[in-house]
Design a protein around this motif. Structure first.
Motif, PDB file in Angstrom:
ATOM      1  N   GLN A 171      56.874  10.659  65.996  1.00 33.15           N
ATOM      2  CA  GLN A 171      55.781   9.712  65.824  1.00 33.15           C
ATOM      3  C   GLN A 171      56.371   8.305  65.789  1.00 33.15           C
ATOM      4  OE1 GLN A 171      53.529  10.764  62.348  1.00 33.15           O
ATOM      5  NE2 GLN A 171      52.920  12.758  63.160  1.00 33.15           N
ATOM      6  N   VAL A 172      55.956   7.459  66.715  1.00 28.70           N
ATOM      7  CA  VAL A 172      56.526   6.121  66.795  1.00 28.70           C
ATOM      8  C   VAL A 172      55.885   5.208  65.756  1.00 28.70           C
ATOM      9  CG1 VAL A 172      56.981   6.467  69.251  1.00 28.70           C
ATOM     10  CG2 VAL A 172      54.910   5.251  68.535  1.00 28.70           C
ATOM     11  N   THR A 173      56.614   4.173  65.393  1.00 25.63           N
ATOM     12  CA  THR A 173      56.063   3.171  64.485  1.00 25.63           C
ATOM     13  C   THR A 173      54.978   2.360  65.213  1.00 25.63           C
ATOM     14  OG1 THR A 173      57.867   1.700  65.148  1.00 25.63           O
ATOM     15  CG2 THR A 173      58.166   2.966  63.131  1.00 25.63           C
ATOM     16  N   PRO A 174      53.983   1.806  64.491  1.00 27.86           N
ATOM     17  CA  PRO A 174      53.994   1.580  63.045  1.00 27.86           C
ATOM     18  C   PRO A 174      53.592   2.777  62.184  1.00 27.86           C
ATOM     19  CG  PRO A 174      52.000   0.665  63.954  1.00 27.86           C
ATOM     20  CD  PRO A 174      52.829   1.147  65.126  1.00 27.86           C
ATOM     21  N   ARG A 175      53.287   3.941  62.769  1.00 28.86           N
ATOM     22  CA  ARG A 175      52.984   5.105  61.957  1.00 28.86           C
ATOM     23  C   ARG A 175      54.150   5.377  61.009  1.00 28.86           C
ATOM     24  NH1 ARG A 175      48.618   8.027  60.164  1.00 28.86           N
ATOM     25  NH2 ARG A 175      49.208  10.185  59.736  1.00 28.86           N
ATOM     26  N   GLY A 176      53.829   5.508  59.735  1.00 25.28           N
ATOM     27  CA  GLY A 176      54.846   5.809  58.742  1.00 25.28           C
ATOM     28  C   GLY A 176      55.381   4.609  57.989  1.00 25.28           C
ATOM     29  N   LEU A 177      55.083   3.400  58.442  1.00 26.59           N
ATOM     30  CA  LEU A 177      55.581   2.222  57.751  1.00 26.59           C
ATOM     31  C   LEU A 177      54.758   1.962  56.493  1.00 26.59           C
ATOM     32  CD1 LEU A 177      56.256  -0.239  60.714  1.00 26.59           C
ATOM     33  CD2 LEU A 177      57.834   1.388  59.638  1.00 26.59           C
ATOM     34  N   TRP A 178      55.414   1.540  55.447  1.00 28.92           N
ATOM     35  CA  TRP A 178      54.756   1.278  54.163  1.00 28.92           C
ATOM     36  C   TRP A 178      53.791   0.096  54.292  1.00 28.92           C
ATOM     37  CZ3 TRP A 178      54.125   3.895  49.861  1.00 28.92           C
ATOM     38  CH2 TRP A 178      53.705   3.237  48.697  1.00 28.92           C
ATOM     39  N   GLY A 179      52.536   0.340  53.941  1.00 29.27           N
ATOM     40  CA  GLY A 179      51.546  -0.723  53.959  1.00 29.27           C
ATOM     41  C   GLY A 179      50.995  -1.055  55.320  1.00 29.27           C
ATOM     42  N   ARG A 180      51.440  -0.356  56.366  1.00 28.46           N
ATOM     43  CA  ARG A 180      50.940  -0.645  57.711  1.00 28.46           C
ATOM     44  C   ARG A 180      50.387   0.609  58.363  1.00 28.46           C
ATOM     45  NH1 ARG A 180      55.155  -3.543  61.339  1.00 28.46           N
ATOM     46  NH2 ARG A 180      53.348  -3.419  62.746  1.00 28.46           N
ATOM     47  N   SER A 181      51.274   1.498  58.725  1.00 31.53           N
ATOM     48  CA  SER A 181      50.939   2.750  59.378  1.00 31.53           C
ATOM     49  C   SER A 181      50.183   2.506  60.684  1.00 31.53           C
ATOM     50  CB  SER A 181      50.158   3.680  58.441  1.00 31.53           C
ATOM     51  OG  SER A 181      50.244   5.006  58.935  1.00 31.53           O
ATOM     52  N   GLY A 182      49.349   3.445  61.100  1.00 31.61           N
ATOM     53  CA  GLY A 182      48.671   3.395  62.389  1.00 31.61           C
ATOM     54  C   GLY A 182      48.428   4.800  62.884  1.00 31.61           C
ATOM     55  N   GLN A 183      47.743   4.926  64.019  1.00 34.59           N
ATOM     56  CA  GLN A 183      47.459   6.252  64.533  1.00 34.59           C
ATOM     57  C   GLN A 183      48.730   6.910  65.052  1.00 34.59           C
ATOM     58  OE1 GLN A 183      44.899   6.330  67.970  1.00 34.59           O
ATOM     59  NE2 GLN A 183      45.964   4.647  68.997  1.00 34.59           N
ATOM     60  N   VAL A 184      48.688   8.232  65.182  1.00 31.92           N
ATOM     61  CA  VAL A 184      49.842   8.984  65.657  1.00 31.92           C
ATOM     62  C   VAL A 184      49.991   8.795  67.159  1.00 31.92           C
ATOM     63  CG1 VAL A 184      50.854  11.267  65.938  1.00 31.92           C
ATOM     64  CG2 VAL A 184      49.656  10.689  63.815  1.00 31.92           C
ATOM     65  N   ALA A 185      51.132   8.261  67.576  1.00 37.70           N
ATOM     66  CA  ALA A 185      51.492   8.154  68.984  1.00 37.70           C
ATOM     67  C   ALA A 185      52.884   8.750  69.141  1.00 37.70           C
ATOM     68  CB  ALA A 185      51.461   6.708  69.453  1.00 37.70           C
ATOM     69  N   LEU A 186      53.096   9.468  70.232  1.00 40.46           N
ATOM     70  CA  LEU A 186      54.280  10.310  70.369  1.00 40.46           C
ATOM     71  C   LEU A 186      55.129   9.932  71.573  1.00 40.46           C
ATOM     72  CD1 LEU A 186      52.347  13.658  69.854  1.00 40.46           C
ATOM     73  CD2 LEU A 186      53.761  12.515  68.127  1.00 40.46           C
ATOM     74  N   THR A 187      56.436  10.072  71.396  1.00 39.13           N
ATOM     75  CA  THR A 187      57.377  10.061  72.502  1.00 39.13           C
ATOM     76  C   THR A 187      58.480  11.046  72.155  1.00 39.13           C
ATOM     77  OG1 THR A 187      58.667   8.680  74.026  1.00 39.13           O
ATOM     78  CG2 THR A 187      58.873   8.185  71.691  1.00 39.13           C
TER      79      THR A 187
END
Length: 408
Positions: A170-186
């Motif tokens: 799962q690429v960022t910003p997914r997983g970042l503290w206070g940001r996150s985002g939808q799941v996008a994959l590579t």
């Protein structure tokens, strides 16, 4: 008649304290966030916040920006590995553990075969790789792109096949503290600029190196398969994983590690390593393996309260969970598909908690055994956790109801 396991008996509290020590929960560690993620062989990350809460409970001086920065710099990633669930791993572990757990992904894929009739899985994997490496894709976007190639196949099955055959992060910003985002994959290889490869050879993985997670074999692909070294590399990778599991979760049985990894037939690896390991017995008679130099503290060692996230690997990584969950509390951290954040008191599951808009609410499973002093320690630990993860925000810390009773 089957031979009974030999070796000293380790009681429940002895196993509890040994596991807590290795899980960095007996006392907070000065390790860096990256070192801790490697030592723990990853952090359960079904949701975005649990890895942050997991490290806040374990590390001295932790701040969420430390893990978030590692993720932004691609030094740690979110990827499906152990038990076919999302974990936060170091880049090195993402590349070496994903091949180890491929048998579980293959079993998962088997359930979708009906929807994949007529689909060439090798071709699907190649096409899916091209798609997600051209640009990160959501599962919905990947599903639609694959459906254009196989219009008669089940779209969901196509996406699952891509997920099970490729090491997708799962690429960022997914997983970042206070940001996150939808799941996008590579692919992990594309995101990290390195290919997946076997784990370090077991004979080179002593306890310190195994916990560090920085080594990697070079692998030689088709040449390995031709000369038979591919199977040896796979065995080495499994053996190295056994050593690292014991460093983080031991002493443990074969079934314990199989539960942690979501794999079967790991007994052969333990037998290969037996000359290098110590053996013990649980009170049930189960044979337990351990690293010779691993910590096994006095069972009377104090264990302070700790607030853990939902899905913490401490509670999910043994077939026999009585070392951390008393029989009378089994199932109390779950209701249906809902997992609750958990509280440890004296090293054992003792309650659940939640964070509302204005309060940290703690529900214990009965009156604290340690009376007022224990309640004060729980409240102090809660305040510390809030100061670590939510500095500058105002929350009350109080005892209350977290799990609503049926019929209310």
């Amino acid at each position: 008649m089957k031979n009974q396991p030999s070796g000293p008996v380790l009681g429940t509290r002895a196993l509890n304290r040994a596991t807590l020590d290795r899980q960095l929960l007996l006392r907070r560690s000065s390790r860096s966030a990256k070192e801790a993620v490697a030592h723990l062989v990853g952090l359960q990350a079904q949701n975005v916040k649990p890895p942050y809460y997991a490290l806040a409970a374990r590390l001295d001086g932790f701040a969420p920006e430390q893990l978030s920065g590692l993720m932004a710099d691609r030094e740690v990633v979110r990827i499906v590995t152990l038990r076919s669930t999302i974990h936060t791993h170091t880049a090195a572990d993402a590349l070496t553990l994903r091949p180890l757990v491929q048998p579980a992904r293959t079993r998962e894929l088997a359930a979708f075969r009906k929807g994949l009739a007529g689909v060439d899985l090798d071709r699907l994997a190649a096409l899916a790789r091209d798609l997600v490496e051209a640009e990160p894709r959501t599962m919905a976007g990947l599903r639609e792109a694959l459906r254009a190639e196989w219009p008669d196949a089940d779209p969901q099955s196509l996406a699952v096949a891509a997920r099970c055959t490729l090491p997708l992060v799962q690429v960022t910003p997914r997983g970042l503290w206070g940001r996150s985002g939808q799941v996008a994959l590579t692919t992990a290889e594309h995101w990290l600029g390195r290919r997946t490869e076997p784990a370090p050879a077991a004979e080179a993985a002593d306890a310190a190196d195994a916990a560090d997670g920085t080594g990697a074999a070079d692998g030689t692909g088709a040449a390995d398969a031709a000369d038979g070294t591919g199977a040896a590399d796979a065995a080495d990778g499994t053996d190295a994983a056994v050593l690292r599991y014991l460093a983080a979760f031991g002493p443990a049985s074969v079934r314990d590690m199989q539960t942690w990894a979501g794999l079967t037939r790991l007994g052969a690896a333990f037998e290969r390593l037996r000359p290098r390991l110590l053996t013990f017995r649980a009170e049930t008679g189960t044979e337990l393996f351990d690293l010779p130099d691993a910590p096994r503290p006095d069972p009377a060692t104090p264990a302070p309260p700790r607030f853990l996230p939902e899905f913490d690997n401490l509670l999910l990584s043994h077939a026999d969970r009585t070392r951390v969950v008393r029989p009378e509390h089994r199932g109390r951290a779950w209701r249906g598909n809902q997992a609750y954040r958990t509280l440890l008191v004296d090293g054992f599951l003792a309650g659940v908690w939640k964070l509302t808009e204005d309060a940290l609410v703690v529900e214990t499973f009965g009156p604290p055994r340690g009376g007022a002093a224990e309640r004060a320690a729980i409240l102090a630990e809660g305040e510390r956790m809030l100061a670590t993860l939510h500095p500058g925000e105002r929350y009350d810390v109080r005892f209350g109801t977290v799990v609503a009773q049926a019929g209310r």
